[in-house]
Motif scaffolding. Structure first.
Motif, PDB file in Angstrom:
ATOM      1  N   ARG A 164       0.854  -1.188   0.000  1.00  0.00           N
ATOM      2  CA  ARG A 164       0.000   0.000   0.000  1.00  0.00           C
ATOM      3  C   ARG A 164       0.887   1.234   0.000  1.00  0.00           C
ATOM      4  N   MET A 165       0.537   2.210  -0.830  1.00  0.00           N
ATOM      5  CA  MET A 165       1.281   3.467  -0.876  1.00  0.00           C
ATOM      6  C   MET A 165       0.733   4.411   0.188  1.00  0.00           C
ATOM      7  N   VAL A 166       1.621   4.933   1.038  1.00  0.00           N
ATOM      8  CA  VAL A 166       1.193   5.845   2.096  1.00  0.00           C
ATOM      9  C   VAL A 166       2.149   7.027   2.161  1.00  0.00           C
ATOM     10  N   GLU A 181       1.019   2.689  -5.774  1.00  0.00           N
ATOM     11  CA  GLU A 181       2.308   3.355  -5.954  1.00  0.00           C
ATOM     12  C   GLU A 181       2.373   4.059  -7.308  1.00  0.00           C
ATOM     13  N   THR A 182       2.839   5.323  -7.292  1.00  0.00           N
ATOM     14  CA  THR A 182       3.091   6.073  -8.526  1.00  0.00           C
ATOM     15  C   THR A 182       4.380   6.868  -8.352  1.00  0.00           C
ATOM     16  N   PRO A 183       5.118   7.112  -9.440  1.00  0.00           N
ATOM     17  CA  PRO A 183       6.326   7.938  -9.341  1.00  0.00           C
ATOM     18  C   PRO A 183       6.029   9.337  -8.816  1.00  0.00           C
ATOM     19  N   HIS A 184       4.874   9.892  -9.184  1.00  0.00           N
ATOM     20  CA  HIS A 184       4.504  11.234  -8.731  1.00  0.00           C
ATOM     21  C   HIS A 184       4.417  11.282  -7.208  1.00  0.00           C
ATOM     22  N   LEU A 185       3.738  10.304  -6.616  1.00  0.00           N
ATOM     23  CA  LEU A 185       3.597  10.293  -5.166  1.00  0.00           C
ATOM     24  C   LEU A 185       4.924   9.989  -4.482  1.00  0.00           C
ATOM     25  N   SER A 186       5.720   9.122  -5.092  1.00  0.00           N
ATOM     26  CA  SER A 186       7.056   8.850  -4.535  1.00  0.00           C
ATOM     27  C   SER A 186       7.887  10.118  -4.481  1.00  0.00           C
ATOM     28  N   SER A 187       7.779  10.943  -5.510  1.00  0.00           N
ATOM     29  CA  SER A 187       8.555  12.180  -5.550  1.00  0.00           C
ATOM     30  C   SER A 187       8.120  13.163  -4.466  1.00  0.00           C
ATOM     31  N   MET A 188       6.895  12.992  -3.953  1.00  0.00           N
ATOM     32  CA  MET A 188       6.372  13.866  -2.910  1.00  0.00           C
ATOM     33  C   MET A 188       6.663  13.337  -1.501  1.00  0.00           C
ATOM     34  N   GLY A 189       7.293  12.169  -1.410  1.00  0.00           N
ATOM     35  CA  GLY A 189       7.658  11.623  -0.111  1.00  0.00           C
ATOM     36  C   GLY A 189       6.896  10.382   0.304  1.00  0.00           C
ATOM     37  N   ALA A 190       5.980   9.896  -0.531  1.00  0.00           N
ATOM     38  CA  ALA A 190       5.216   8.702  -0.178  1.00  0.00           C
ATOM     39  C   ALA A 190       6.076   7.456  -0.336  1.00  0.00           C
ATOM     40  N   ARG A 191       5.677   6.382   0.344  1.00  0.00           N
ATOM     41  CA  ARG A 191       6.399   5.116   0.296  1.00  0.00           C
ATOM     42  C   ARG A 191       5.409   3.973   0.399  1.00  0.00           C
ATOM     43  N   THR A 192       5.886   2.762   0.157  1.00  0.00           N
ATOM     44  CA  THR A 192       5.011   1.601   0.248  1.00  0.00           C
ATOM     45  C   THR A 192       5.167   0.912   1.604  1.00  0.00           C
TER      46      THR A 192
END
Length: 235
Positions: free
Chosen positions: A62-64, A195-206
């Motif tokens: 889950r992406m959080v 999970e998306t690259p956009h959200l990862s770039s904002m600091g999100a993780r799985t």
């Protein structure tokens, strides 16, 4: 209304969700406030196309986004300061949902992407909004709604559903303002679903689904902050 009943759910255990497609758990039911609250309390959300049965999902991982982990680049911080944007909260919930559901361009020659945010979904989440559980974070410019996001809050858990931008960075600004306010209110997590690259770039993780569900079970039991919301983080 009691938000969560940890010892009862109309849904199967999330561990029984399929691996392909990732997270498909159940179909059927309805989009009443009671069903939606039961779903979110157990780490489940609806996603289905118009004309299909209601499908319920709990993907693994889950992406959080932890509110304190929000990442703000220098260029985004400058745009937030100097872009002439106005933040509003819970002032145009249905408009935000419909904007999130508008067809969006994809690659050249492929037309526009379809949408799962039907009028039935707008009505269902509108009932959640009226009950004090759903919220919109809106970015306005020159009196026009130019970006934002919407989601569901239970206890100290926020479930992000969708976001949109009509000008560059508007949805990013909405997410930053949301994370800053939720950190101040001591919310523990923002659910970003997939999970998306956009959200990862904002600091999100799985997170593994088991860890996600265990943490949200703690957070949804904390005192609920009903809507409509007012943010007091500085612009």
């Amino acid at each position: 209304m009691s938000e969560c009943h940890a010892d009862f759910s109309v849904f199967p255990p999330v561990e029984s969700a399929l691996t392909e497609p990732n997270g498909l758990l159940a179909q059927g039911g309805d989009l009443s406030v009671e069903w939606l609250l039961d779903a979110y309390c157990h780490g489940i959300f609806p996603w289905f196309n118009p004309g299909e049965p209601i499908l319920w999902w709990s993907p693994d991982p889950r992406m959080v986004l932890l509110p304190a982990d929000i990442r703000v680049t220098r260029s985004l911080a400058k745009r937030m300061r100097n872009g002439g944007f106005e933040l509003r909260v819970d002032s145009a919930f249905a408009d935000v949902m419909r904007a999130c559901g508008a067809p969006r361009p994809v690659k050249p020659g492929e037309g526009a992407a379809g949408t799962w945010i039907s009028e039935a979904m707008v009505a269902a989440y509108g009932r959640l909004f009226d009950a004090g559980y759903a919220h919109s974070v809106e970015i306005w410019h020159d009196g026009q709604l130019v970006g934002g996001l919407y989601g569901v809050a239970i206890g100290r858990m926020f479930y992000g559903e969708s976001m949109f931008s009509r000008v560059p960075d508007a949805s990013k600004i909405a997410l930053v303002r949301l994370a800053q306010q939720l950190q101040q209110w001591e919310f523990g997590m923002i659910d970003c679903q997939m999970e998306t690259p956009h959200l990862s770039s904002m600091g999100a993780r799985t997170l593994p689904r088991a860890a996600f569900v265990a943490r949200l079970a703690e957070l949804v039991k904390l005192p609920h902050r009903p809507g409509p919301w007012t943010f007091d983080v500085p612009d």
